[in-house]
Scaffold this motif. Structure first.
Motif, PDB file in Angstrom:
ATOM      1  N   LEU A 182      -1.902 -20.314 -16.772  1.00  0.00           N
ATOM      2  CA  LEU A 182      -0.499 -20.171 -17.165  1.00  0.00           C
ATOM      3  C   LEU A 182       0.372 -20.980 -16.226  1.00  0.00           C
ATOM      4  O   LEU A 182      -0.070 -21.434 -15.178  1.00  0.00           O
ATOM      5  N   LYS A 183       1.632 -21.158 -16.606  1.00  0.00           N
ATOM      6  CA  LYS A 183       2.603 -21.783 -15.721  1.00  0.00           C
ATOM      7  C   LYS A 183       3.669 -20.762 -15.360  1.00  0.00           C
ATOM      8  O   LYS A 183       3.866 -19.773 -16.060  1.00  0.00           O
ATOM      9  N   GLY A 184       4.356 -21.024 -14.253  1.00  0.00           N
ATOM     10  CA  GLY A 184       5.346 -20.075 -13.761  1.00  0.00           C
ATOM     11  C   GLY A 184       4.771 -19.052 -12.813  1.00  0.00           C
ATOM     12  O   GLY A 184       5.351 -17.978 -12.616  1.00  0.00           O
ATOM     13  N   SER A 185       3.617 -19.367 -12.215  1.00  0.00           N
ATOM     14  CA  SER A 185       3.015 -18.434 -11.260  1.00  0.00           C
ATOM     15  C   SER A 185       3.792 -18.426  -9.953  1.00  0.00           C
ATOM     16  O   SER A 185       4.553 -19.349  -9.654  1.00  0.00           O
ATOM     17  N   GLY A 186       3.585 -17.375  -9.165  1.00  0.00           N
ATOM     18  CA  GLY A 186       4.321 -17.195  -7.918  1.00  0.00           C
ATOM     19  C   GLY A 186       3.480 -17.468  -6.694  1.00  0.00           C
ATOM     20  O   GLY A 186       2.406 -18.064  -6.761  1.00  0.00           O
ATOM     21  N   ARG A 187       3.982 -16.961  -5.563  1.00  0.00           N
ATOM     22  CA  ARG A 187       3.341 -17.287  -4.289  1.00  0.00           C
ATOM     23  C   ARG A 187       2.470 -16.163  -3.743  1.00  0.00           C
ATOM     24  O   ARG A 187       1.869 -16.303  -2.684  1.00  0.00           O
ATOM     25  N   SER A 188       2.402 -15.041  -4.429  1.00  0.00           N
ATOM     26  CA  SER A 188       1.659 -13.897  -3.904  1.00  0.00           C
ATOM     27  C   SER A 188       0.423 -13.642  -4.752  1.00  0.00           C
ATOM     28  O   SER A 188       0.515 -13.151  -5.878  1.00  0.00           O
ATOM     29  N   ILE A 189      -0.741 -13.994  -4.212  1.00  0.00           N
ATOM     30  CA  ILE A 189      -2.028 -13.863  -4.903  1.00  0.00           C
ATOM     31  C   ILE A 189      -2.967 -13.101  -3.970  1.00  0.00           C
ATOM     32  O   ILE A 189      -3.121 -13.471  -2.804  1.00  0.00           O
ATOM     33  N   HIS A 190      -3.593 -12.035  -4.471  1.00  0.00           N
ATOM     34  CA  HIS A 190      -4.431 -11.187  -3.615  1.00  0.00           C
ATOM     35  C   HIS A 190      -5.658 -10.685  -4.364  1.00  0.00           C
ATOM     36  O   HIS A 190      -5.587 -10.412  -5.574  1.00  0.00           O
ATOM     37  N   LYS A 191      -6.740 -10.527  -3.646  1.00  0.00           N
ATOM     38  CA  LYS A 191      -7.903  -9.834  -4.199  1.00  0.00           C
ATOM     39  C   LYS A 191      -7.590  -8.344  -4.204  1.00  0.00           C
ATOM     40  O   LYS A 191      -7.110  -7.800  -3.212  1.00  0.00           O
ATOM     41  N   ILE A 192      -7.842  -7.676  -5.328  1.00  0.00           N
ATOM     42  CA  ILE A 192      -7.570  -6.247  -5.425  1.00  0.00           C
ATOM     43  C   ILE A 192      -8.743  -5.470  -4.833  1.00  0.00           C
ATOM     44  O   ILE A 192      -9.891  -5.692  -5.225  1.00  0.00           O
ATOM     45  N   PRO A 193      -8.480  -4.573  -3.885  1.00  0.00           N
ATOM     46  CA  PRO A 193      -9.576  -3.820  -3.259  1.00  0.00           C
ATOM     47  C   PRO A 193     -10.398  -3.037  -4.286  1.00  0.00           C
ATOM     48  O   PRO A 193      -9.859  -2.475  -5.249  1.00  0.00           O
ATOM     49  N   LEU A 194     -11.697  -3.049  -4.086  1.00  0.00           N
ATOM     50  CA  LEU A 194     -12.640  -2.250  -4.876  1.00  0.00           C
ATOM     51  C   LEU A 194     -12.703  -2.634  -6.346  1.00  0.00           C
ATOM     52  O   LEU A 194     -13.241  -1.892  -7.166  1.00  0.00           O
ATOM     53  N   LYS A 195     -12.160  -3.787  -6.694  1.00  0.00           N
ATOM     54  CA  LYS A 195     -12.207  -4.235  -8.082  1.00  0.00           C
ATOM     55  C   LYS A 195     -12.701  -5.677  -8.154  1.00  0.00           C
ATOM     56  O   LYS A 195     -12.506  -6.450  -7.215  1.00  0.00           O
ATOM     57  N   ALA A 197     -11.404  -8.166  -9.409  1.00  0.00           N
ATOM     58  CA  ALA A 197     -10.151  -8.671  -9.957  1.00  0.00           C
ATOM     59  C   ALA A 197      -9.266  -9.213  -8.844  1.00  0.00           C
ATOM     60  O   ALA A 197      -9.403  -8.856  -7.676  1.00  0.00           O
ATOM     61  N   VAL A 198      -8.352 -10.072  -9.250  1.00  0.00           N
ATOM     62  CA  VAL A 198      -7.340 -10.645  -8.368  1.00  0.00           C
ATOM     63  C   VAL A 198      -5.979 -10.368  -8.996  1.00  0.00           C
ATOM     64  O   VAL A 198      -5.846 -10.357 -10.220  1.00  0.00           O
ATOM     65  N   SER A 199      -4.964 -10.129  -8.182  1.00  0.00           N
ATOM     66  CA  SER A 199      -3.613  -9.973  -8.710  1.00  0.00           C
ATOM     67  C   SER A 199      -2.801 -11.215  -8.375  1.00  0.00           C
ATOM     68  O   SER A 199      -3.054 -11.892  -7.381  1.00  0.00           O
ATOM     69  N   TYR A 200      -1.840 -11.494  -9.221  1.00  0.00           N
ATOM     70  CA  TYR A 200      -0.951 -12.627  -8.989  1.00  0.00           C
ATOM     71  C   TYR A 200       0.443 -12.272  -9.471  1.00  0.00           C
ATOM     72  O   TYR A 200       0.640 -11.337 -10.265  1.00  0.00           O
ATOM     73  N   SER A 201       1.440 -12.995  -8.981  1.00  0.00           N
ATOM     74  CA  SER A 201       2.811 -12.810  -9.452  1.00  0.00           C
ATOM     75  C   SER A 201       3.172 -13.958 -10.384  1.00  0.00           C
ATOM     76  O   SER A 201       2.689 -15.079 -10.232  1.00  0.00           O
ATOM     77  N   ALA A 202       4.044 -13.658 -11.337  1.00  0.00           N
ATOM     78  CA  ALA A 202       4.496 -14.666 -12.296  1.00  0.00           C
ATOM     79  C   ALA A 202       5.950 -14.393 -12.640  1.00  0.00           C
ATOM     80  O   ALA A 202       6.374 -13.241 -12.735  1.00  0.00           O
ATOM     81  N   GLU A 203       6.699 -15.461 -12.843  1.00  0.00           N
ATOM     82  CA  GLU A 203       8.118 -15.339 -13.138  1.00  0.00           C
ATOM     83  C   GLU A 203       8.319 -14.800 -14.555  1.00  0.00           C
ATOM     84  O   GLU A 203       7.657 -15.239 -15.493  1.00  0.00           O
ATOM     85  N   ASN A 204       9.260 -13.858 -14.705  1.00  0.00           N
ATOM     86  CA  ASN A 204       9.548 -13.306 -16.027  1.00  0.00           C
ATOM     87  C   ASN A 204      10.829 -13.905 -16.608  1.00  0.00           C
ATOM     88  O   ASN A 204      11.427 -14.811 -16.017  1.00  0.00           O
ATOM     89  N   GLU A 205      11.266 -13.395 -17.747  1.00  0.00           N
ATOM     90  CA  GLU A 205      12.421 -13.962 -18.441  1.00  0.00           C
ATOM     91  C   GLU A 205      13.715 -13.784 -17.650  1.00  0.00           C
ATOM     92  O   GLU A 205      14.661 -14.547 -17.821  1.00  0.00           O
ATOM     93  N   GLU A 206      13.769 -12.763 -16.796  1.00  0.00           N
ATOM     94  CA  GLU A 206      14.963 -12.533 -15.968  1.00  0.00           C
ATOM     95  C   GLU A 206      14.917 -13.317 -14.663  1.00  0.00           C
ATOM     96  O   GLU A 206      15.745 -13.130 -13.785  1.00  0.00           O
ATOM     97  N   LEU A 207      13.895 -14.181 -14.524  1.00  0.00           N
ATOM     98  CA  LEU A 207      13.687 -15.005 -13.329  1.00  0.00           C
ATOM     99  C   LEU A 207      13.354 -14.172 -12.106  1.00  0.00           C
ATOM    100  O   LEU A 207      13.537 -14.613 -10.962  1.00  0.00           O
ATOM    101  N   ASN A 208      12.862 -12.960 -12.326  1.00  0.00           N
ATOM    102  CA  ASN A 208      12.266 -12.161 -11.272  1.00  0.00           C
ATOM    103  C   ASN A 208      10.746 -12.272 -11.411  1.00  0.00           C
ATOM    104  O   ASN A 208      10.256 -13.023 -12.250  1.00  0.00           O
ATOM    105  N   PHE A 209      10.006 -11.493 -10.626  1.00  0.00           N
ATOM    106  CA  PHE A 209       8.556 -11.647 -10.650  1.00  0.00           C
ATOM    107  C   PHE A 209       7.851 -10.355 -11.038  1.00  0.00           C
ATOM    108  O   PHE A 209       8.229  -9.259 -10.604  1.00  0.00           O
ATOM    109  N   ASP A 210       6.826 -10.504 -11.867  1.00  0.00           N
ATOM    110  CA  ASP A 210       5.944  -9.410 -12.258  1.00  0.00           C
ATOM    111  C   ASP A 210       4.594  -9.595 -11.590  1.00  0.00           C
ATOM    112  O   ASP A 210       4.190 -10.718 -11.253  1.00  0.00           O
TER     113      ASP A 210
END
Length: 295
Positions: A182-195, A197-210
């Motif tokens: 995807l495009k619009g990814s953010g700067r906070s990317i982390h491995k999720i403990p015990l999963k 999976a990895v989490s990442y932030s992405a810009e939403n329509e309000e220009l905040n981050f999910d």
């Protein structure tokens, strides 16, 4: 003026904007350590102290293990990989001096080397691996990696500049393959403990981050929560709770509780503000945070 020169200049400017926007906004950013514990009354934070010693950009902490904290440390106006020993309260620089600066240092899983984003004076930006006191080697050729996280020693989830935007790309280093998600990814990317999976932030329509969860088996993403307005950084306490900083305070979001951020700490008495990046030691006993000193 040629089109090639304009494009090169634009790319260099964009790299600086993406890499240093947090540094420019913070000015004198410093790294702090605090003991963290949890009991029936909630979280307790003790022994708050500043470990960075120079003014300027000191940022992006990441625990190599329970006794060593890595961070981007200012060294005579240049940023290199600082290594702070929590037992001895001593510090060294990991890498040999380069012409560029090293940012976002992280340990490479199951390896002795440290990875870091290197930005050269000519604007070239790449992800490198560094042996201790050795020469760096490029990890992902031709990719302008800005932010990243290792899922394992062969898999990197990263925000990469492509045509003036950040794109979330998964790199298979062993298979030499990549998957643009995807495009619009953010700067906070982390491995999720015990999963797995990895989490990442992405810009939403309000220009905040999910925040999203990326399952590494099928590379499917799932919405987790929205970060508060103005917040870009977070860290996982465990596989269900997320911590963020705002001002001089810390807040926590529990995926299995009410849909709100609850205050768990206030460090105003330590004369800091604008808490951004956070890191928690593998054993959960130490919290590193980046903030601006008030004085």
């Amino acid at each position: 003026m040629s089109k090639e020169f304009n494009l090169s200049t634009l790319l260099t400017v964009l790299v600086f904007i993406f890499c240093f926007s947090e540094g420019l906004s913070q000015g004198d950013s410093q790294v702090y350590l605090v003991d963290i514990a949890q009991n029936t009354k909630g979280f307790q934070f003790q022994n708050f102290k500043k470990i960075s010693t120079d003014k300027g950009y000191n940022n992006q902490p990441y625990f190599k293990d329970n006794t060593t904290l890595l961070y981007a440390k200012n060294k005579e106006g240049q940023t290199d990989i600082g290594c702070y020993n929590l037992i001895e309260n001593s510090e060294i620089f990991w890498n040999s001096k380069t012409e560029g600066g090293e940012y976002s240092p992280q340990p490479i899983p199951n390896r002795d080397d440290i990875a870091a984003v290197r930005l050269d004076p000519d604007g070239l930006q790449r992800l490198y691996r560094y042996p201790k006191n050795g020469v760096g080697k490029e990890l992902i050729p031709n990719a302008v990696v800005v932010y990243y996280c290792f899922y394992d020693e062969n898999t990197v989830v990263s925000s990469v500049i492509i045509t003036e935007e950040l794109h979330l790309i998964v790199y298979d280093l062993k298979g030499e393959q990549s998957y643009k998600l995807l495009k619009g990814s953010g700067r906070s990317i982390h491995k999720i403990p015990l999963k797995e999976a990895v989490s990442y932030s992405a810009e939403n329509e309000e220009l905040n981050f999910d925040i999203y969860q990326l399952d590494m088996d099928g590379l499917e993403s799932y919405f987790i929560c929205q970060l508060p307005i103005g917040v870009q950084d977070y860290v996982w306490w465990d596989d269900a709770r997320i911590i963020i900083g705002s001002g001089a305070q810390l807040f926590m979001y529990d995926l299995f509780s009410t849909d709100e951020w609850k205050k768990i700490a206030d460090f105003s008495e330590h004369n800091i503000t604008n808490i951004t990046r956070l890191a928690i030691s593998p054993d959960g006993t130490q919290l590193a945070l980046v903030a601006e000193p008030k004085n």
